[in-house]
Scaffold this motif. Structure first.
Motif, mmCIF file in Angstrom:
data_model
loop_
_atom_site.group_PDB
_atom_site.id
_atom_site.type_symbol
_atom_site.label_atom_id
_atom_site.label_comp_id
_atom_site.label_asym_id
_atom_site.label_seq_id
_atom_site.Cartn_x
_atom_site.Cartn_y
_atom_site.Cartn_z
ATOM 1 N N VAL A 115 2.036 6.473 -6.830
ATOM 2 C CA VAL A 115 0.971 7.315 -7.368
ATOM 3 C C VAL A 115 1.327 8.784 -7.233
ATOM 4 O O VAL A 115 1.133 9.566 -8.153
ATOM 5 N N VAL A 116 1.914 9.133 -6.086
ATOM 6 C CA VAL A 116 2.320 10.529 -5.898
ATOM 7 C C VAL A 116 3.296 10.926 -6.998
ATOM 8 O O VAL A 116 3.159 11.954 -7.638
ATOM 9 N N LYS A 167 0.840 -1.203 0.000
ATOM 10 C CA LYS A 167 0.000 0.000 0.000
ATOM 11 C C LYS A 167 0.879 1.258 0.000
ATOM 12 O O LYS A 167 0.646 2.207 -0.716
ATOM 13 N N VAL A 215 1.795 11.356 -10.566
ATOM 14 C CA VAL A 215 1.011 12.532 -10.899
ATOM 15 C C VAL A 215 1.779 13.486 -11.790
ATOM 16 O O VAL A 215 1.225 14.065 -12.713
ATOM 17 N N ILE A 248 -5.728 5.883 -1.309
ATOM 18 C CA ILE A 248 -4.471 6.443 -1.828
ATOM 19 C C ILE A 248 -4.561 7.960 -1.760
ATOM 20 O O ILE A 248 -5.592 8.541 -2.097
ATOM 21 N N GLN A 249 -3.489 8.583 -1.288
ATOM 22 C CA GLN A 249 -3.458 10.038 -1.220
ATOM 23 C C GLN A 249 -2.536 10.582 -2.304
ATOM 24 O O GLN A 249 -1.410 10.120 -2.450
ATOM 25 N N VAL A 250 -3.030 11.555 -3.036
ATOM 26 C CA VAL A 250 -2.182 12.269 -3.983
ATOM 27 C C VAL A 250 -1.957 13.652 -3.393
ATOM 28 O O VAL A 250 -2.886 14.430 -3.235
ATOM 29 N N ALA A 292 1.140 4.064 -2.850
ATOM 30 C CA ALA A 292 0.904 5.485 -2.565
ATOM 31 C C ALA A 292 2.057 6.333 -3.075
ATOM 32 O O ALA A 292 1.860 7.342 -3.742
ATOM 33 N N GLU A 323 -6.557 4.216 4.270
ATOM 34 C CA GLU A 323 -7.119 3.209 3.370
ATOM 35 C C GLU A 323 -7.044 3.691 1.920
ATOM 36 O O GLU A 323 -6.698 2.947 1.024
#
Lengths: 230, 128
Positions: free
Chosen positions: A12-13, A5, A16, B43-45, A9, B41
């Motif tokens: 994904v950051v 996870k 962007v 996903i954080q951008v 994360a 929980e």
């Protein structure tokens, strides 16, 4: 599972940035989406092999011949009596640069007499930031009463050689024979907002160390400011 | 009149549910620690930006699109590095003008060298 996870994360950051540059046209997000997979792979590649550019501590810094706000060309070799230079890439438009103007003037006043004058260079392309044009440099220097040369990196040839990425971005040089050796790279201090609340006075400490012939404790810090635009 | 009532009600509901632009919430370094330290929980951008940063402003539509497309699966958090003094004069008016729908926070903490490694050590690598 938690590690996965976390990795997702982080990926994904980082993703962007890539998405923002225009691959934002895929349909619904699924884990099998090949475009996402390939983008993640690209990101990992980039992270494994950071591109190194510009000077390291101990490198010889290039001299230059750049136009000052008074129309005269300035080179480091013109300064016979200097023991080194506080080269600061800075500009007009960036709020961080503006926040540091008074501190840069103070540094120049403090260290010019001791052989380390400030040389300010505006590395920005005025087409990207009209506020950073040569004419506006003259206006700002006059308004603030700059005590140091404020040079225009015409054609943006010099800042990439130094590896400046931000404004303000400091390169402290010490003369050794005819060479100028890089001794400190980074920020002026650690609080752009409030000069009275500085915790680490990186540049002043480094110059003071050089003058006293002591070892510089922090030779590299992260320059915080605006990205230089080509 | 009575038979129009449901339509009027619907109209009111529709008008009310029109998403309002966000207002920036002022945060400190401890909030960065909890944002990046506890993995939620979802996903954080997280995107750092400022109203005065032209490239940052140029990329905001991409984050807004991300929020609009995947808002139910991810959290998009825009962290402004504007000075807190400009919250009401610049930041919130900007959010309203551009109808920003992502969460916005304003980090009121000047010591960037302290929070940067909390976010991602890779942020520092190109400079170190």
């Amino acid at each position: 599972m938690k590690t996965l996870k976390i990795l997702t994360a982080v990926a994904v950051v980082a993703l962007v940035g890539i998405l923002a540059s225009g691959i934002l046209n895929f349909g619904t997000m699924t884990k099998e989406d090949p475009e996402i997979e390939s983008a993640i792979n690209d990101v990992q590649l980039n992270e494994q092999a950071p591109i190194k550019k510009g000077y390291e501590i101990g490198d010889k810094a290039t001299d230059f011949s750049l136009m000052n706000i008074d129309g005269k060309m300035i080179s480091l070799k013109d300064y016979d009596n200097a023991k080194g230079f506080i080269v600061i890439f800075t500009c007009n438009h960036c709020p961080y640069s503006v926040a540091y103007e008074d501190r840069i003037i103070a540094l120049d006043k403090e260290f010019k007499e001791q052989g380390y004058p400030v040389i300010a260079i505006n590395p920005n392309n005025p087409e990207a930031y009209p506020e950073d044009s040569y004419d506006n440099m003259k206006i700002r220097a006059k308004e603030k009463g700059f005590t140091f040369p404020y040079l225009f990196d015409a054609g943006q040839k010099i800042y990439p050689q130094y590896g400046a990425t931000k404004t303000p971005h400091v390169f402290l040089l010490q003369k050794e024979g005819t060479s100028n050796i890089v001794k400190y790279i980074g920020a002026i201090d650690d609080n752009h907002k409030d000069a009275n609340a500085i915790k680490n006075d990186y540049l002043r400490d480094a110059v003071t160390n050089l003058i006293k012939g002591q070892e510089i404790k922090m030779t590299k810090t992260v320059a915080i400011g605006c990205s230089i635009k080509s | 009149m009575k038979k129009y009532f449901p339509f009027i009600l619907l109209l009111i509901i529709t008008a009310c549910s029109k998403p309002e632009p966000q207002k920036a919430v002022v945060i400190g370094i401890e909030d960065i620690a909890s944002l990046t330290g506890d993995y939620p929980e979802k996903i954080q951008v997280i995107n750092f930006w400022a109203t005065w940063c032209k490239p940052c402003v140029d990329e905001l539509p991409a984050f807004e699109k991300l929020k609009a497309t995947y808002g139910d699966q991810i959290d998009v958090i825009l962290i402004s590095l504007d000075d807190v003094e400009n919250l009401e004069t610049k930041v919130n008016p900007f959010l309203e003008k551009h109808n920003i729908q992502s969460q916005v926070k304003l980090l009121d903490y000047p010591y960037a060298a302290e929070y940067i490694p909390m976010v991602d050590t890779h942020w520092m690598e190109p400079f170190l």
